[in-house]
Write an enzyme that holds these catalytic residues in place. Sequence first.
Site, PDB file in Angstrom:
ATOM      1  N   ASP A 224       0.867  -1.177   0.000  1.00 49.62           N
ATOM      2  CA  ASP A 224       0.000   0.000   0.000  1.00 49.62           C
ATOM      3  C   ASP A 224       0.897   1.217   0.000  1.00 49.62           C
ATOM      4  O   ASP A 224       1.816   1.318   0.815  1.00 49.62           O
ATOM      5  CB  ASP A 224      -0.892   0.015   1.251  1.00 49.62           C
ATOM      6  CG  ASP A 224      -1.985  -1.043   1.175  1.00 49.62           C
ATOM      7  OD1 ASP A 224      -2.441  -1.342   0.060  1.00 49.62           O
ATOM      8  OD2 ASP A 224      -2.372  -1.571   2.231  1.00 49.62           O
TER       9      ASP A 224
ATOM     10  N   ASP B  98     -13.744  -4.844  -3.463  1.00 48.15           N
ATOM     11  CA  ASP B  98     -13.760  -4.904  -2.000  1.00 48.15           C
ATOM     12  C   ASP B  98     -15.152  -5.380  -1.575  1.00 48.15           C
ATOM     13  O   ASP B  98     -16.154  -4.865  -2.058  1.00 48.15           O
ATOM     14  CB  ASP B  98     -13.474  -3.525  -1.400  1.00 48.15           C
ATOM     15  CG  ASP B  98     -12.060  -3.049  -1.729  1.00 48.15           C
ATOM     16  OD1 ASP B  98     -11.205  -3.906  -2.033  1.00 48.15           O
ATOM     17  OD2 ASP B  98     -11.817  -1.832  -1.687  1.00 48.15           O
TER      18      ASP B  98
END
Lengths: 268, 202
Positions: free
Chosen positions: A12, A131
Site C-alpha cells: 500500500d 472490496d
Amino acid sequence: MPLAKRIIPCLDVDHGQVVKCINFQNPKSAGAPTEMAKRYSDDGADELVFLDIIASSEKRDIMRKYVQDVAKTINIPFTVGGGIRSVSDARLILCSGADKVSVNTAAVENPNLITELADAFGRQCVVCAIDVKRNPNTPTNAKNTVKTTEGTVWFEVVTYGGRKPTGIDALTWATNAEKLGAGEFLITSMDKDGTKDGYDLELTRNISERVNVPIIASGGAGEPKHLYDVFTEGKADAALAASIFHYNNCPIPKVKDYLHKMGVTIRQ
Amino acid sequence: MANTTIFDYGAGNLLSLKTALEKTGLTTTIATTKEDLTQADAIALPGVGNFTASLEKLAPVKETLHTKAKEGTPILGICLGLQLFFQTSQEGPGEGLALFKGEVKQLPTTTVKVPHMGWNTLNIKKPTELLEDITEGTYVYFVHSLYPNPEDPTIVATQTHYGQTFTSAIAQKNIYGTQFHPEKSGEAGIQILKNFAKIIVR
C-alpha cells in the site's frame, strides 16, 4: 506440472511510501517502494501489487516516479492501482513500466472503463479489484445468497476504500466485469482485512467458480496455512498478503516451503 | 558494445524489456522505422497487443525483417512477437511474417482459465544457445491466450503444459522466440536474455 499458485506481496502506497493499514485505516510506514520491491523479488515473490491508498490527480507525478523506479529495479510482473479513472490514467502507469493496472471504485461507477481499458491494452492488463463485505441475507432481496459457517449471507461490493456500501452483489458484479473485459480479479474481504485470521474462503471460492479468469485472494493472511486454505478450499489462483511479509515474521521462502510440502504447485 | 533494436509496433510495455536487456550489458535502441531496423545488430520484437492490429504496424518493415532474418541477424520474438513469426492466427485475419509455417491457436477455454497467466515450467525439447544454463522444469512467466503451432517440429525448443501441451520457445538458426516473457521471469529470464546477448556478440 500445472500452473504455479502465485504469492503476491501487496504494497500500500501513500505519498510514494509503503504503508500498512488495519481495516483500511491508520496507515503506518513500512519502507520505500523500490527497497521493498527488490527485497520481495529476491525473496521469491511471484508478482507484486502496489495500491495507492489515497491517489489523487496531484499525486500522479509521484506515482509515475515510483512506478518507473520499481520497473527498473525488478523483473517480475507488477500491478498498480489507486486513482485510475480513465484510459489516459492507465496509459501513464503502463508506460511507466507497470504490467497491469487495477481498477476498483472507478469501474463500479463506470463499468465501461473495464471495456475501454481492455480494448486499449488487452484484457491481461486489466485487474478488476473488488472490496467485499458480508451481509446477512434479508428474505426480500434477490441477491445471490451463500450458505456459510456464519449462516446465509450475500456479498456486497463496497467502494471508496470500504467506506461506501453500494448494494451491488459481488458475485453478479464479477461475472459482469468478466464479460466487460476484466482479465483478473483481486478480491479483498473487508471483514477479514487486517485480522490475520485467514481469507474469506467462501467469498473467494464463489467468485472463482463463476468466472474463467484468475482470482487473487486478499485480506486476512496471518500464517502459511491461510494461503494453503485459500489455494485449496478457496480455489484462488494467487494469494495476496501484506503484513505477514512486511515485518519479516513470515518470509516468502518459509511460506513457499510450507506450501510445497503440502503439495501445492509453487515456483521455487 | 552490442546493441539490440527493440521494434516498437504500438501498445505495450517496452520499458521492462529495455531495462532487462540493459541488465545483460547490451545497449538498446527503440525503433519505429525501416531505416532503424536496417542498421540493427540484433532485433527484439516485444510482446503485447493484437495479431491483426500489429500487422498494420509491421507492414512497412516486413521486407526489412525478412532480409535481416536471411542475413543472419539475431532476432528474438517475445509473446506476440513470436506469434508474428508464423503465417496466420486465430486471433484475427491477416498474414504474419511467415518466417515459419504454422498457425497461432487459441488455448482451450473450456478446461482452463484463459489468459494463461503466471509461472509455468519449461520442458526442454532441444538444446539451443538461447537456453544455455536453463534446466528442465525452470519456471518462467506467461501471459497469453494464444500459442504458436509450428508445422516443423524441429524448431521447437521448449514445450509447456496448460490445458494442453504447447510450444513455449522456438529456435532456428538466428531466429529465436519465447511465448513467455523473459523480461518478467526473474533470474531465469535474465539468464535467457544474457544468452541472447552472447549470441549477438558471437
